[in-house]
Write a protein that holds these residues in place. Structure first.
Motif, PDB file in Angstrom:
ATOM      1  N   GLY A  39      -4.996   3.701   4.216  1.00 31.86           N
ATOM      2  CA  GLY A  39      -3.804   3.770   3.363  1.00 31.86           C
ATOM      3  C   GLY A  39      -2.533   4.005   4.160  1.00 31.86           C
ATOM      4  N   ASP A  40      -2.623   4.822   5.200  1.00 28.71           N
ATOM      5  CA  ASP A  40      -1.465   5.064   6.055  1.00 28.71           C
ATOM      6  C   ASP A  40      -1.031   3.790   6.767  1.00 28.71           C
ATOM      7  N   ARG A  41      -2.007   3.025   7.202  1.00 30.20           N
ATOM      8  CA  ARG A  41      -1.699   1.760   7.889  1.00 30.20           C
ATOM      9  C   ARG A  41      -1.085   0.738   6.930  1.00 30.20           C
ATOM     10  N   ALA A  92       6.431   4.579  -2.739  1.00 31.41           N
ATOM     11  CA  ALA A  92       5.602   4.933  -3.899  1.00 31.41           C
ATOM     12  C   ALA A  92       4.125   5.039  -3.509  1.00 31.41           C
ATOM     13  N   LEU A  93       3.656   4.113  -2.677  1.00 35.15           N
ATOM     14  CA  LEU A  93       2.260   4.179  -2.224  1.00 35.15           C
ATOM     15  C   LEU A  93       2.000   5.415  -1.369  1.00 35.15           C
ATOM     16  N   SER A  94       2.970   5.800  -0.574  1.00 38.28           N
ATOM     17  CA  SER A  94       2.777   6.987   0.257  1.00 38.28           C
ATOM     18  C   SER A  94       2.647   8.254  -0.578  1.00 38.28           C
ATOM     19  N   LEU A  95       3.290   8.264  -1.741  1.00 38.29           N
ATOM     20  CA  LEU A  95       3.167   9.421  -2.629  1.00 38.29           C
ATOM     21  C   LEU A  95       1.837   9.420  -3.374  1.00 38.29           C
ATOM     22  N   VAL A  96       1.320   8.228  -3.677  1.00 33.41           N
ATOM     23  CA  VAL A  96       0.081   8.115  -4.419  1.00 33.41           C
ATOM     24  C   VAL A  96      -1.135   8.307  -3.517  1.00 33.41           C
TER      25      VAL A  96
END
Length: 97
Positions: A39-41, A92-96
């Motif tokens: 997810g980080d990548r 937004a993805l980094s928060l989810v």
């Protein structure tokens, strides 16, 4: 050749501001000591793609073109939209994730 005025300046400055702030915050976040997950990548790849689009906006908006040819400016607008959307989706993805 005339200097850029109006929406060209506004679009270029908005893209440059988002690019510089995002790169600063992204660079700051790269120094985390933890191991990167998938997810980080994904978030980093999406953000980098967005920053590439934002970085190309001033070049596209101010490159020389024929007098009534708006195609370069329209490409700059699309690059800004894609870049801004990619950066916001990455945020937004980094928060989810």
């Amino acid at each position: 050749m005339q200097s850029p005025t109006g929406s060209v300046v506004a679009l270029s400055s908005a893209a440059s501001t988002m690019f510089s702030i995002g790169i600063f915050l992204g660079y700051w976040g790269l120094h985390e000591p933890s191991v990167w997950r998938v997810g980080d990548r994904v978030v980093a790849g999406l953000a980098l793609a967005g920053f590439a689009c934002l970085g190309s906006v001033p070049w596209l908006a101010t490159s020389p073109a024929k007098p009534n040819d708006e195609s370069r400016f329209l490409m700059a607008r699309r690059a800004f939209l894609c870049g801004a959307a990619a950066v916001w989706v990455a945020i937004a993805l980094s928060l989810v994730l």
